[in-house]
Scaffold this motif. Structure first.
Motif, PDB file in Angstrom:
ATOM      1  N   GLY A   1       1.060   4.731  -7.133  1.00 52.95           N
ATOM      2  CA  GLY A   1      -0.113   4.521  -7.987  1.00 52.95           C
ATOM      3  C   GLY A   1      -1.030   5.878  -8.535  1.00 52.95           C
ATOM      4  O   GLY A   1      -0.359   6.836  -7.761  1.00 52.95           O
TER       5      GLY A   1
ATOM      6  N   SER B   1       2.160   2.071  -3.360  1.00 57.46           N
ATOM      7  CA  SER B   1       1.082   2.393  -4.108  1.00 57.46           C
ATOM      8  C   SER B   1       0.613   3.914  -3.814  1.00 57.46           C
ATOM      9  O   SER B   1       0.221   4.642  -4.383  1.00 57.46           O
TER      10      SER B   1
ATOM     11  N   ASP C   1       1.014  -1.219   0.021  1.00 63.84           N
ATOM     12  CA  ASP C   1       0.017   0.087   0.012  1.00 63.84           C
ATOM     13  C   ASP C   1       0.934   1.193   0.061  1.00 63.84           C
ATOM     14  O   ASP C   1       0.647   2.025  -0.667  1.00 63.84           O
TER      15      ASP C   1
END
Length: 264
Positions: free
Chosen positions: A132, A128, A125
């Motif tokens: 991301g 990201s 996470d």
């Protein structure tokens, strides 16, 4: 003080003011302008004088659609809500999507998140957050809101106020000129408040057969989580300034406004 000032508001968990954090050249973050917290679903305006006194004008919610629908923010009077979903790209695979399993099915949580899987999911996470598309869009929105004086005071938050919020604070402090040790101290400083807020969840999870390692990994911040985000930033863009200009497409005037308005 090397990290933010906690504010013991009755209805807002993990509330902190970044004011006073030291920066390069003897400057500090201005107090009362940048606040971070957990979710605002229990905010009781008029019944929480410590929070009311902050005069929050803008709330930036970093949570997913599912999180917002389950526990929508209650805004202060005159407050403006800005949605900036960091994990929109990972709605079914990110660690945040598995939080409900911890409370509803500890045995399933052991299977899904045990044996270090929770830590690995959070590390993924954090990478990201930086690389991301939804993470870049969300933090671009956050920094743009923070750079606009009319929006202040700005409060930004996720669910617990530790991961998505922690990276937002990290990125802001790096751009304002905080030293790496100061940034890490601020990031780690929320652990006591997070543990206190989730103590009933942790107790119930463990009593129902949940592996305490799962909650320890999922409901705390750790140096290795922050290191994963910083490594992703460094490997991809070199430094926070280059990242902000290229990955987030922030203009000179926005970055200048962040420093001019939020530091002294």
């Amino acid at each position: 003080m090397p990290y933010s000032l906690p504010i013991e508001a009755a209805t807002v968990p993990n509330l902190r003011d970044l004011g006073g954090i030291p920066l390069a050249g003897g400057r500090t973050v201005r107090p009362g302008l940048v606040l971070r917290s957990g979710q605002l679903d229990r905010l009781a305006s008029g019944a929480d004088p410590l929070f009311d006194a902050l005069g929050v004008r803008t709330v930036v919610d970093l949570r997913t659609d599912r999180e917002r629908d389950a526990r929508p923010d209650l805004l202060p009077p005159g407050g403006r809500l800005v949605v900036a979903d960091v994990l929109a790209d990972l709605v079914s695979s990110g660690a945040a999507s598995k939080l409900g399993t911890v409370t509803s099915d500890p045995i399933a949580a052991n299977r899904l998140l045990g044996e270090g899987r929770a830590a690995r999911a959070l590390i993924s996470d954090y990478r990201s957050f930086v690389a991301g598309a939804s993470g870049r869009a969300a933090y671009r929105t956050l920094l743009t809101e923070l750079a606009t004086p009319a929006n202040a005071p700005v409060l930004f938050h996720c669910t617990a106020g530790k991961d998505r919020t922690g990276w937002g604070a990290t990125l802001l402090l790096l751009l304002l000129g905080a030293a790496p040790a100061t940034v890490e101290a601020e990031y780690l400083a929320v652990n006591p408040a997070v543990r206190a807020a989730f103590a009933p969840v942790i107790e119930a999870f463990t009593a129902a057969g949940g592996d305490p390692q799962v909650t320890e990994e999922l409901l705390t911040v750790r140096p290795e989580y922050l290191a994963a985000a910083l490594e992703t930033l460094t490997d991809g863009w070199g430094d926070a300034e280059t990242y902000a200009r290229t990955a987030l497409d922030l203009k000179d005037e926005t970055l200048d406004a962040l420093r001019d308005n939020l530091t002294h």
